[in-house]
Design a protein around this motif. Structure first.
Motif, PDB file in Angstrom:
ATOM      1  N   ALA A  13     -42.543 -71.189 -26.469  1.00 45.37           N
ATOM      2  CA  ALA A  13     -42.984 -72.443 -25.849  1.00 45.37           C
ATOM      3  C   ALA A  13     -42.062 -73.596 -26.223  1.00 45.37           C
ATOM      4  O   ALA A  13     -41.723 -74.439 -25.383  1.00 45.37           O
ATOM      5  CB  ALA A  13     -44.422 -72.755 -26.275  1.00 45.37           C
ATOM      6  N   TYR A  16     -38.876 -73.202 -24.222  1.00 47.08           N
ATOM      7  CA  TYR A  16     -39.124 -73.505 -22.812  1.00 47.08           C
ATOM      8  C   TYR A  16     -39.174 -75.013 -22.564  1.00 47.08           C
ATOM      9  O   TYR A  16     -38.677 -75.510 -21.554  1.00 47.08           O
ATOM     10  CB  TYR A  16     -40.444 -72.878 -22.355  1.00 47.08           C
ATOM     11  CG  TYR A  16     -40.364 -71.413 -21.999  1.00 47.08           C
ATOM     12  CD1 TYR A  16     -39.148 -70.792 -21.747  1.00 47.08           C
ATOM     13  CD2 TYR A  16     -41.527 -70.646 -21.887  1.00 47.08           C
ATOM     14  CE1 TYR A  16     -39.081 -69.455 -21.416  1.00 47.08           C
ATOM     15  CE2 TYR A  16     -41.467 -69.304 -21.557  1.00 47.08           C
ATOM     16  CZ  TYR A  16     -40.247 -68.709 -21.319  1.00 47.08           C
ATOM     17  OH  TYR A  16     -40.191 -67.383 -20.983  1.00 47.08           O
ATOM     18  N   ALA A  17     -39.804 -75.744 -23.471  1.00 45.37           N
ATOM     19  CA  ALA A  17     -39.895 -77.198 -23.316  1.00 45.37           C
ATOM     20  C   ALA A  17     -38.510 -77.833 -23.357  1.00 45.37           C
ATOM     21  O   ALA A  17     -38.205 -78.724 -22.549  1.00 45.37           O
ATOM     22  CB  ALA A  17     -40.786 -77.782 -24.411  1.00 45.37           C
ATOM     23  N   THR A 267     -47.567 -69.755 -24.420  1.00 43.69           N
ATOM     24  CA  THR A 267     -46.311 -70.397 -24.034  1.00 43.69           C
ATOM     25  C   THR A 267     -46.553 -71.686 -23.259  1.00 43.69           C
ATOM     26  O   THR A 267     -45.643 -72.522 -23.143  1.00 43.69           O
ATOM     27  CB  THR A 267     -45.422 -69.461 -23.186  1.00 43.69           C
ATOM     28  OG1 THR A 267     -46.094 -69.137 -21.961  1.00 43.69           O
ATOM     29  CG2 THR A 267     -45.091 -68.188 -23.943  1.00 43.69           C
ATOM     30  N   ASP A 270     -45.839 -75.508 -24.035  1.00 46.17           N
ATOM     31  CA  ASP A 270     -44.656 -76.287 -23.674  1.00 46.17           C
ATOM     32  C   ASP A 270     -45.033 -77.535 -22.883  1.00 46.17           C
ATOM     33  O   ASP A 270     -44.294 -78.514 -22.845  1.00 46.17           O
ATOM     34  CB  ASP A 270     -43.638 -75.433 -22.904  1.00 46.17           C
ATOM     35  CG  ASP A 270     -44.141 -74.969 -21.543  1.00 46.17           C
ATOM     36  OD1 ASP A 270     -45.357 -75.058 -21.285  1.00 46.17           O
ATOM     37  OD2 ASP A 270     -43.315 -74.482 -20.744  1.00 46.17           O
TER      38      ASP A 270
END
Length: 320
Positions: A13, A16-17, A267, A270
């Motif tokens: 996560a 991904y952010a 996840t 994020d």
């Protein structure tokens, strides 16, 4: 004690952010063609795992490519998931170009519902009631953060284009994530990523001629090509692609020891990280990222992010 899969999903996560914020900064300034964004960001992480597979797992990969029918069918399945991956990222970048990152990225939490259904049907995953409540909170928070209102009014709607594009992208990612979970019974981590990357690279090559302006761009002489330097936007996208290689690795590791439904839900943290990051960038460096943060929107996105966080906590405690 926090399970290993939860830690890997949380790390995913975070990565991904970072990728979402990098992509939005570039898509809003230098590059606004979704196909070009897809090529520059996907090729690096596909190439990483093709090269890593050839160098680190040559025997396992060659055996899986020529052995009995079950692994061979799994190889073609993995390659197909690589194509799905490229399609998902293409739609993802289309959504980033056309909307606010702090609205579009949260709307992708719809993926959690798709994965929950696929996990139940294909993998017979089932959980206590508290876990399902946590998943619902994650999805509700994502939809609420995508709600748009008129200035000075509480009336508003979730932008249909945001939801439709997010739903299509979420469906593609749900198929990819569930597929990777299925493949963990046939291959090791690096083998999964290798075959998916083979399919991904092939689909990117097929997609390249359709990027904006490609058919009318004048020919580039080799001397100019060698002397040219990549733009800042291209460099950022390549960096994001390399970060995605890390995210894929940590996510597959989460799938090896945990359920795909819950790993996918975690996840979605994020969203909270993207909210904090986009707020920070908008205040400190508005030339890089300028997003709407009036008082209503600020409270809205903050509350929705906390709801998503609460959902993730319920998932953690509910799954034991």
């Amino acid at each position: 004690m926090i399970p290993i899969w939860f830690g890997y999903a949380l790390l995913t996560a975070i990565v991904y952010a970072a990728i979402a914020l990098l992509a939005k900064v570039v898509s809003g300034t230098e590059i606004d063609d979704p196909i070009t964004l897809t090529i520059y960001s996907c090729v690096p992480f596909y190439a990483v795992y093709v090269a890593a597979g050839v160098l680190l797992e040559p025997t396992a990969i060659s055996e899986s490519a020529v052995s009995n029918p079950t692994p061979l069918s799994a190889v073609f399945t993995a390659i197909g998931f690589g194509v799905v991956s490229t399609v998902g990222y293409g739609i993802y970048y289309w959504g980033l170009v056309s909307g606010d990152v702090s609205r579009f990225v949260p709307a992708l939490a719809i993926e959690t519902i798709f994965v929950l259904v696929l996990g139940f049907v294909l993998l017979e995953e089932s959980f206590p009631a508290g876990v399902y409540m946590g998943v619902l909170l994650v999805v509700f928070g994502a939809l609420f953060i995508s709600y748009e209102h008129e200035s000075g009014s509480l009336r508003g709607t979730v932008g249909p284009s945001t939801i439709v594009v997010a739903a299509v992208a979420a469906g593609a990612f749900a198929v990819l994530n569930t597929g990777m979970k299925v493949l963990t019974t046939e291959f090791g981590t690096l083998e999964i990523l290798f075959w998916i990357s083979v399919g991904g690279l092939a689909s990117v090559v097929a997609l390249a001629p359709f990027r904006e302006g490609d058919r009318v761009r004048p020919a580039v002489h080799s001397s100019n090509l060698l002397s040219s330097r990549p733009s800042k936007g291209t460099t950022v996208l390549v960096a994001g692609g390399l970060l995605n290689a890390v995210a894929l690795l940590t996510f597959v590791r989460a799938l090896e020891t945990g359920p795909v439904s819950l790993a996918t839900a975690i996840t979605k943290l994020d969203v909270l990280l993207v909210f904090v990051g986009s707020l920070t960038l908008s205040k400190l460096t508005p030339e890089l990222l300028a997003e709407q943060f009036d008082p209503f929107t600020l409270v809205q996105k903050g509350v929705a992010s906390v709801v998503i966080l609460a959902g993730c906590v319920l998932i953690q405690f509910g799954s034991g």
